[in-house]
Design an enzyme around this catalytic site. Structure first.
Site, PDB file in Angstrom:
ATOM      1  CE  LYS A  18      -2.136   3.540   2.234  1.00 10.78           C
ATOM      2  NZ  LYS A  18      -1.659   4.522   3.236  1.00 10.78           N
ATOM      3  N   GLY A  21      -0.977   8.153  -0.172  1.00 14.88           N
ATOM      4  CA  GLY A  21      -1.114   9.249  -1.124  1.00 14.88           C
ATOM      5  C   GLY A  21      -0.236  10.441  -0.814  1.00 14.88           C
ATOM      6  N   GLY A  52      -3.839  11.345  -1.196  1.00 15.41           N
ATOM      7  CA  GLY A  52      -4.157  12.447  -0.291  1.00 15.41           C
ATOM      8  C   GLY A  52      -3.826  13.838  -0.790  1.00 15.41           C
ATOM      9  CG  ASP A 170      -3.737   2.563   5.791  1.00 13.81           C
ATOM     10  OD1 ASP A 170      -2.653   2.302   5.251  1.00 13.81           O
ATOM     11  OD2 ASP A 170      -3.990   3.666   6.290  1.00 13.81           O
ATOM     12  CE  LYS A 225      -0.194   5.351   6.996  1.00  9.74           C
ATOM     13  NZ  LYS A 225      -1.329   6.281   6.986  1.00  9.74           N
TER      14      LYS A 225
END
Length: 259
Positions: A18, A21, A52, A170, A225
């Site tokens: 992952k 952003g 993000g 996440d 997370k």
């Protein structure tokens, strides 16, 4: 006469990565070369990403406000369209291009594609158009992996009526890792792991994480997370790590490992 047994092919391992952003815009070719090294070392990769910074820029450009609650973006009907167009139209193809440029055959996907992510609303009153994943179509991802492709998943799902839903990256990474029975999950962030008193913790347990959440030392964006990491660990993913750009950081292990 000496005979030799035929060499059996080494089973490839599956890794879900992952990418946060907030860090995507600062990545260079050397970072993506690490993915090629992982692939060449026998790992089948699936990449999940947020967006993000790009989303914040587009929301501001359109005069749309957005807040974050417990690390999850509150997403209005107006905002979700911007989130969707930014992730699917900008961030995802740019990331796929960088991977392809680095010698990795990547293919961009969202929850819409092939009904990859079946979703319901997480909590419309609290979060707005934010999705809760009910099902991941693992067989679709299997098809791409067998073909030697790296799926790159933008975190957009949809209701049964086709309305877009923003999903925490996440969470998507965790659910995808569980669905494909991944050997490892890497949550790559702009922070090199879990920091307590400004010191990165190299190996932690769920018990210690619970303590730090209770004392407020783990907060904000780190909360989803660690939740994704703990959910994955509890469901049987062997290795879960929260790491920085060097792919080094915090390994989360169950208490039984230390017994």
């Amino acid at each position: 006469m000496t005979t030799f047994k035929s060499t059996q092919p080494i089973a490839r391992k599956r890794m879900v990565i992952k990418l946060g952003g907030s860090m995507l815009e600062g990545l260079d070719d050397s970072f993506f070369s690490k993915f090629k090294q992982l692939q060449d070392a026998g790992n089948d990769l699936i990449i999940v990403h947020g967006g993000g910074i790009a989303i914040n820029q587009q929301l501001a450009k359109n005069g749309v406000t957005s807040t974050v609650v417990s690390g999850i973006r509150v997403t209005s009907k107006e905002a979700v369209g911007i989130v969707q167009s930014t992730l699917v139209g900008q961030v995802n193809p740019a990331l796929v291009h960088q991977l392809n440029k680095g010698g990795i055959d990547a293919i961009g996907l969202s929850g819409y594609d092939g009904n990859l992510l079946t979703c319901t609303l997480l909590d419309e009153e609290l979060y707005g158009s934010v999705g809760h994943i009910e099902h991941v179509r693992a067989e679709l991802l299997e098809t791409f992996l067998v073909a030697g492709l790296v799926p790159v998943i933008a975190c957009i799902g949809a209701t049964d009526d086709g309305e877009p839903l923003n999903i925490n990256a996440d969470t998507v990474a965790s659910e995808v890792a569980l669905a494909i029975k991944a050997d490892s999950l890497l949550l790559v962030t702009d922070t090199p792991g879990i920091k307590i008193k400004e010191e990165v913790q190299r190996v932690v347990t769920p018990f210690k994480i619970a303590q730090w959440i209770g004392t407020g030392e783990i907060y904000g964006g780190m909360l989803p997370k660690v939740k994704a990491a703990l959910d994955s660990l509890g469901a049987g993913i062997p290795t879960v790590q929260i790491v920085g750009q060097q792919l080094e950081g915090t390994a989360i292990k169950s208490e039984g490992v230390f017994a």
